[in-house]
Design a protein around this motif. Structure first.
Motif, mmCIF file in Angstrom:
data_model
loop_
_atom_site.group_PDB
_atom_site.id
_atom_site.type_symbol
_atom_site.label_atom_id
_atom_site.label_comp_id
_atom_site.label_asym_id
_atom_site.label_seq_id
_atom_site.Cartn_x
_atom_site.Cartn_y
_atom_site.Cartn_z
ATOM 1 N N THR A 63 -75.644 68.506 70.476
ATOM 2 C CA THR A 63 -75.134 68.668 71.833
ATOM 3 C C THR A 63 -75.387 70.071 72.388
ATOM 4 O OG1 THR A 63 -72.949 69.426 71.119
ATOM 5 C CG2 THR A 63 -73.311 67.044 71.194
ATOM 6 N N THR A 64 -74.970 70.263 73.644
ATOM 7 C CA THR A 64 -75.152 71.557 74.291
ATOM 8 C C THR A 64 -74.023 72.530 73.993
ATOM 9 O OG1 THR A 64 -74.027 70.801 76.300
ATOM 10 C CG2 THR A 64 -76.436 70.537 76.206
ATOM 11 N N ASP A 71 -69.515 69.158 77.590
ATOM 12 C CA ASP A 71 -70.881 69.387 77.127
ATOM 13 C C ASP A 71 -71.649 68.073 77.045
ATOM 14 O OD1 ASP A 71 -71.267 72.262 76.750
ATOM 15 O OD2 ASP A 71 -69.574 72.103 75.389
ATOM 16 N N ARG A 72 -72.942 68.150 76.720
ATOM 17 C CA ARG A 72 -73.830 66.992 76.851
ATOM 18 C C ARG A 72 -74.584 66.715 75.549
ATOM 19 N NH1 ARG A 72 -74.293 66.689 82.559
ATOM 20 N NH2 ARG A 72 -72.419 67.728 83.331
ATOM 21 N N VAL A 74 -77.859 65.990 73.345
ATOM 22 C CA VAL A 74 -79.294 66.275 73.401
ATOM 23 C C VAL A 74 -80.089 65.488 72.362
ATOM 24 C CG1 VAL A 74 -78.982 68.574 74.397
ATOM 25 C CG2 VAL A 74 -79.119 68.320 71.905
ATOM 26 N N PRO A 92 -80.410 66.433 78.930
ATOM 27 C CA PRO A 92 -78.994 66.433 79.326
ATOM 28 C C PRO A 92 -78.738 66.694 80.804
ATOM 29 C CG PRO A 92 -79.536 68.503 78.262
ATOM 30 C CD PRO A 92 -80.760 67.628 78.148
ATOM 31 N N VAL A 96 -79.969 73.959 77.945
ATOM 32 C CA VAL A 96 -79.393 74.056 76.601
ATOM 33 C C VAL A 96 -79.096 75.534 76.324
ATOM 34 C CG1 VAL A 96 -79.758 73.678 74.144
ATOM 35 C CG2 VAL A 96 -80.712 72.064 75.812
ATOM 36 N N ALA A 100 -76.478 77.153 71.308
ATOM 37 C CA ALA A 100 -76.601 75.785 70.804
ATOM 38 C C ALA A 100 -77.984 75.552 70.222
ATOM 39 C CB ALA A 100 -76.318 74.788 71.920
ATOM 40 N N THR A 107 -84.629 72.831 72.070
ATOM 41 C CA THR A 107 -84.737 73.705 73.235
ATOM 42 C C THR A 107 -85.011 72.897 74.501
ATOM 43 O OG1 THR A 107 -87.121 73.988 72.950
ATOM 44 C CG2 THR A 107 -85.681 75.515 71.753
ATOM 45 N N ASP A 108 -84.907 73.569 75.634
ATOM 46 C CA ASP A 108 -85.218 72.933 76.916
ATOM 47 C C ASP A 108 -86.642 72.408 76.943
ATOM 48 O OD1 ASP A 108 -82.713 73.323 78.132
ATOM 49 O OD2 ASP A 108 -83.238 75.360 78.735
#
Length: 271
Positions: A63-64, A71-72, A74, A92, A96, A100, A107-108
């Protein structure tokens, strides 16, 4: 158990234990030092029947962040019967955080082409509902975090949810506390896995964590007949009691230290 940072004397044999050469258990104000030979060990496996001999599924989310309601997700890993494994990444919709990403390595850039929660998470939610219908226990380490986040994501994106009230959950984090009553100190997944001789390769990878959590659950049940011998419905009730007792134990300290309180009724879903 953690390695002892300071020298001391073994609680069992009184042998001098150099810093870093033994183990430490307990809680602040009640620490105990152990030499390697006397360090607490789990009991041997028993031959009793129980839920550890039934099919068990397992779920883990990366998660983030640490707030299950905000939070979200991933990434996710779903493990079921032999040969069944579904994993995936989730975009998400928010960046990110670096903290995290340093934990789970996602990563993004890795999520740029991943499906959105509305596209990815119905697979997870539908699968959870099949477990409800099949009466299969779902192993989730620290279930109130992962399951609360999954439910929050479903609400956020208007997704159909499983029948949470009938879901049978096995939470090794809570079961371990019910067995040890916090006497062995910090008990993250890596700590409990090491104690029970379960290999955890790639911690904070969703698949690795899901595999290890299920194995830890089996070891807990196999080595503690009073836990393993319960049926899953009774285990659910026991886990609610253990979680509430653990929360009250924490809250007694938190009230004196100005820390946030835990909700004794917050298992397996927060709020």
């Amino acid at each position: 158990m953690r390695t002892n940072r300071f020298e001391g004397f073994c609680s069992a044999c009184a042998q001098h234990v150099h810093a870093g050469a033994g183990h430490l258990t307990g809680t602040p104000g009640a620490w105990r030092t152990w030499c390697v030979a006397c360090s607490p060990r789990p009991p041997q496996r028993g031959d009793h029947d129980g839920w550890h001999r039934l099919p068990l599924a397992s779920l883990d989310l990366e998660t983030t962040g640490t707030d299950p309601l905000r939070d979200r997700v991933v990434s996710y890993a779903l493990l079921d019967e032999p040969g069944f494994e579904i994993t995936g990444l989730v975009q998400p919709g928010v960046p990110v955080p670096e903290a995290a990403a340093q934990v789970h390595g996602i990563t993004d850039a890795m999520l740029a082409d991943a499906p959105t929660p509305a596209e990815a998470l119905p697979v997870v939610l539908d699968w959870v509902q099949t477990l409800v219908e099949r009466r299969v226990g779902l192993v989730v380490f620290n279930a109130c975090y992962d399951l609360s986040m999954l439910r929050a994501e479903a609400v956020r994106h208007g997704l159909a949810q499983p029948d949470w009230a009938r879901l049978l959950v096995v939470d090794p984090y809570v079961v371990d506390w019910g067995v040890e009553r916090g006497g062995l100190g910090r008990r993250r997944l890596g700590d409990v896995a090491a104690y029970y001789g379960v290999t955890l390769d790639g911690a904070h990878d969703a698949t690795c964590d899901a595999v290890a959590a299920r194995q830890v659950a089996v070891e807990l049940a196999a080595r503690h007949a009073h836990v393993g011998g319960l049926d899953l419905d009774t285990l659910m009730a026991s886990q609610r009691t253990w979680y509430a007792e653990r929360a009250e134990d924490w809250n007694a300290y938190a009230r004196t230290a100005g820390r946030d309180l835990d909700d004794p009724a917050g298992w397996p879903l927060v709020g």
